[in-house]
Design a protein around this motif. Structure first.
Motif, mmCIF file in Angstrom:
data_model
loop_
_atom_site.group_PDB
_atom_site.id
_atom_site.type_symbol
_atom_site.label_atom_id
_atom_site.label_comp_id
_atom_site.label_asym_id
_atom_site.label_seq_id
_atom_site.Cartn_x
_atom_site.Cartn_y
_atom_site.Cartn_z
ATOM 1 N N LEU A 1 50.671 45.563 14.769
ATOM 2 C CA LEU A 1 50.156 45.026 16.071
ATOM 3 C C LEU A 1 50.822 45.725 17.157
ATOM 4 N N LYS A 2 51.744 46.601 17.122
ATOM 5 C CA LYS A 2 52.505 47.122 18.075
ATOM 6 C C LYS A 2 53.217 46.399 19.164
ATOM 7 N N VAL A 3 53.724 45.112 18.686
ATOM 8 C CA VAL A 3 54.189 43.887 19.357
ATOM 9 C C VAL A 3 55.798 43.847 18.959
ATOM 10 N N PRO A 4 56.689 43.221 19.938
ATOM 11 C CA PRO A 4 57.851 42.867 19.171
ATOM 12 C C PRO A 4 57.712 41.502 18.456
ATOM 13 N N ALA A 5 58.772 41.023 17.580
ATOM 14 C CA ALA A 5 58.583 40.050 16.775
ATOM 15 C C ALA A 5 58.775 38.721 17.494
ATOM 16 N N TYR A 6 57.715 38.339 18.124
ATOM 17 C CA TYR A 6 57.900 37.063 19.147
ATOM 18 C C TYR A 6 58.204 35.930 18.439
ATOM 19 N N LYS A 7 58.946 35.057 19.178
ATOM 20 C CA LYS A 7 59.518 33.703 18.776
ATOM 21 C C LYS A 7 58.189 32.452 18.926
ATOM 22 N N TYR A 8 57.361 32.781 19.681
ATOM 23 C CA TYR A 8 56.306 31.620 20.230
ATOM 24 C C TYR A 8 55.028 32.208 20.229
ATOM 25 N N TRP A 9 54.129 31.555 19.553
ATOM 26 C CA TRP A 9 52.759 31.828 19.185
ATOM 27 C C TRP A 9 52.101 32.375 20.680
ATOM 28 N N HIS A 10 52.298 31.493 21.914
ATOM 29 C CA HIS A 10 51.627 31.571 23.183
ATOM 30 C C HIS A 10 52.100 33.326 23.647
ATOM 31 N N LEU A 22 52.634 35.765 21.954
ATOM 32 C CA LEU A 22 51.604 36.734 21.240
ATOM 33 C C LEU A 22 50.193 36.542 21.694
ATOM 34 N N LYS A 23 49.643 35.536 21.843
ATOM 35 C CA LYS A 23 48.298 35.226 22.334
ATOM 36 C C LYS A 23 48.134 35.952 23.769
ATOM 37 N N GLU A 24 49.190 35.647 24.589
ATOM 38 C CA GLU A 24 49.297 36.533 25.918
ATOM 39 C C GLU A 24 48.937 38.088 25.696
ATOM 40 N N HIS A 25 49.769 38.700 24.907
ATOM 41 C CA HIS A 25 49.640 40.030 24.394
ATOM 42 C C HIS A 25 48.523 40.462 23.733
ATOM 43 N N LEU A 26 48.058 39.672 22.837
ATOM 44 C CA LEU A 26 46.722 40.155 21.867
ATOM 45 C C LEU A 26 45.856 38.911 21.814
ATOM 46 N N PRO A 27 45.169 38.602 22.876
ATOM 47 C CA PRO A 27 44.396 37.398 22.781
ATOM 48 C C PRO A 27 43.370 37.400 21.864
ATOM 49 N N LEU A 28 42.668 38.537 21.653
ATOM 50 C CA LEU A 28 41.617 38.626 20.689
ATOM 51 C C LEU A 28 41.823 38.241 19.350
ATOM 52 N N PHE A 29 43.108 38.997 19.008
ATOM 53 C CA PHE A 29 43.839 38.409 17.489
ATOM 54 C C PHE A 29 44.140 37.063 17.472
ATOM 55 N N ALA A 30 44.721 36.511 18.707
ATOM 56 C CA ALA A 30 45.104 35.023 18.380
ATOM 57 C C ALA A 30 43.882 34.160 18.258
ATOM 58 N N THR A 31 43.091 34.639 19.042
ATOM 59 C CA THR A 31 41.669 33.548 19.129
ATOM 60 C C THR A 31 41.046 33.488 17.882
ATOM 61 N N GLU A 32 40.834 34.880 17.074
ATOM 62 C CA GLU A 32 40.011 34.949 15.707
ATOM 63 C C GLU A 32 41.090 34.331 14.733
ATOM 64 N N ILE A 33 42.325 34.301 14.667
ATOM 65 C CA ILE A 33 43.085 33.381 13.720
ATOM 66 C C ILE A 33 42.840 31.925 13.844
ATOM 67 N N GLU A 34 42.790 31.593 15.404
ATOM 68 C CA GLU A 34 42.701 30.149 15.645
ATOM 69 C C GLU A 34 41.280 29.513 15.140
ATOM 70 N N ARG A 35 40.534 30.513 14.847
ATOM 71 C CA ARG A 35 39.095 30.026 14.534
ATOM 72 C C ARG A 35 39.143 29.812 12.946
ATOM 73 N N ILE A 36 39.979 30.160 12.207
ATOM 74 C CA ILE A 36 40.063 30.032 10.999
ATOM 75 C C ILE A 36 41.496 29.013 10.584
ATOM 76 N N GLU A 37 41.906 28.568 11.703
ATOM 77 C CA GLU A 37 43.248 27.779 11.475
ATOM 78 C C GLU A 37 43.296 26.895 10.253
ATOM 79 N N LYS A 38 42.130 26.352 9.671
ATOM 80 C CA LYS A 38 42.264 25.581 8.585
ATOM 81 C C LYS A 38 42.021 26.342 7.449
#
Length: 452
Positions: A152-161, A163-179
């Motif tokens: 993902l070319k990002v540092p190892a973030y401690k909080y989800w928000h 990561l979501k700020e940096h990669l909104p598309l990735f985070a949104t797609e993950i939240e769609r299949i959160e179950k």
């Protein structure tokens, strides 16, 4: 020694206190020996205080032991009291329990470090998300491996928000299949397109919800598979074209030889030309049909998904295919047509897929005794299967993969595109087409849908 035992000491203390109480009562009631009374009173109070401190010390030791277990404090020990105290066996057991607890904790920590090291080394990105039901945006990331950071070319973030700020598309797609479920993603990271196969697995540990997010870049693998698929397709297309072009070229050369340097042809020569021209026409029509079949595969419409019950789908296919099966003397059985389980599908495309499978089954049942086809559905984990089962000649193991190659067919007059179209329809529904076969006994083609 015996005098160190708790029972003896307790009985001795109680006996002493009772004796002193009786003596004190006698002295107060029968005598006027005030100095003796004062001395006995002091001894009486000291005995009571000593007994209280003794019992309170044992209670305090038990409390310290319980607290050490709760807080995982493995520095506490009772070595002195296990050899000199009133309860040597008890204190020795305390030490053994603390040591065992420490060993278990060390073993768990070692196993955790081993798993963590393994996850750091695997080429699959892994993120473990600790869900916060009160503030979802503040969900904590419990684990973020190096492969995830590299992909993902990002540092190892401690909080989800973050990561979501940096990669909104990735985070949104993950939240769609959160179950739970799988999803294919295309992301552009630092001007480079990557294709991720992503899966989310929810899990509850110690009343805390976690989501295990795993993903890997399958772009190279997809490209390799595409190359292999194109090579197979080109081989089939080349074979079909050569089969048509070679006789056309040969006959064209024959015709050219017959008419070269001639201003007119007699009746006999015209009769000789007719078979060649008719053969050229037949092969040309065959080539055109081949191209039409190819276009049919390539131009499948985009699915228009709507909610339909399984019972509705099975009823439709029964109405459509029952006459065709009856005309071929094939027994067609459709089960559970009253099912209310619903899935989002394009009904026309799914019907086309089932028609293709049933048609193939009917052809496979030629010259088979008691031919029959069964259509039903089943649920397994998060998948829904619509099965088409027949007792036809089946598929040999070496042909299992080849049958999905476009234009490959084992039938004399088959086009070889039915299974290709059916698999493409299922891919459009984020599903799959599976097959299992025992030749001359049972063959099952399954439309596999995600059902969450």
């Amino acid at each position: 020694m015996f005098y160190q035992r708790f029972t003896f000491r307790l009985l001795f203390s109680l006996l002493l206190i009772n004796s002193l109480a009786l003596l004190l009562a006698y002295l107060v009631l029968k005598t006027q020996l005030w100095f003796t009374i004062a001395g006995v009173s002091c001894i009486f109070l000291i005995s009571i205080i000593s007994l209280y401190n003794y019992i309170n010390q044992i209670r305090a030791d038990i409390k310290r032991f319980i607290l050490a277990i709760k807080t995982r404090d493995h520095t506490l020990n009772f070595r002195n009291k296990s050899t000199k105290g009133s309860f040597p066996d008890l204190y020795s057991s305390f030490d053994d329990i603390i040591k065992t607890h420490k060993d278990i904790q060390l073993e768990q920590d070692a196993m955790f470090q081993l798993i963590k090291t393994i996850l750091q080394q695997v080429p699959v990105g892994v993120i473990v998300l600790k869900d916060d039901n009160t503030i979802p945006e503040q969900a904590e990331i419990s684990f973020f491996n190096e492969a995830a950071a590299a992909l993902l070319k990002v540092p190892a973030y401690k909080y989800w928000h973050r990561l979501k700020e940096h990669l909104p598309l990735f985070a949104t797609e993950i939240e769609r299949i959160e179950k739970g479920g799988k999803r294919f993603l295309e992301l552009k990271i630092q001007d480079k397109l990557i294709q991720l196969s992503t899966e989310v697995i929810p899990i509850n540990l110690y009343n805390t919800n976690y989501r295990i997010i795993s993903f890997q870049n399958i772009k190279d693998e997809i490209e390799q598979k595409e190359i292999e698929a194109w090579n197979r397709l080109i081989g089939v297309i080349s074979h079909e074209i050569l089969n048509s072009i070679t006789p056309i070229s040969s006959l064209s050369d024959t015709v050219n030889t017959m008419v070269a340097n001639k201003d007119s042809l007699n009746k006999e020569e015209l009769e000789d030309l007719k078979p060649a021209i008719q053969a050229i026409k037949r092969r040309s029509i065959g080539l055109l049909d081949f191209v039409k079949d190819y276009r049919l595969i390539a131009e499948l419409p985009t699915p228009e998904l709507e909610s339909h019950s399984i019972g509705e789908i099975l009823q439709h296919i029964q109405v459509l295919m029952q006459p065709f099966a009856a005309a071929k003397d094939v027994k067609l059985s459709v089960g559970q047509t009253s099912s209310k389980i619903t899935i989002n599908v394009d009904l026309k495309l799914v019907e086309q897929a089932l028609i293709n499978l049933i048609t193939n089954s009917i052809h496979a049942l030629e010259n088979v005794d008691h031919p029959q086809i069964e259509i039903d559905y089943r649920l397994e984990q998060s998948k829904l299967f619509i099965d088409v089962t027949d007792n036809g000649k089946g598929i040999e193991p070496e042909l299992t993969e080849k049958i999905f190659v476009p234009f490959f067919t084992t039938r004399k007059n088959g086009s070889g595109i039915g299974l290709t179209i059916t698999r493409n329809i299922m891919k459009m529904h984020y599903g799959n087409l599976e097959v299992s076969s025992i030749p001359h006994e049972k063959t099952i083609f399954s439309l596999v849908f995600n059902y969450i």
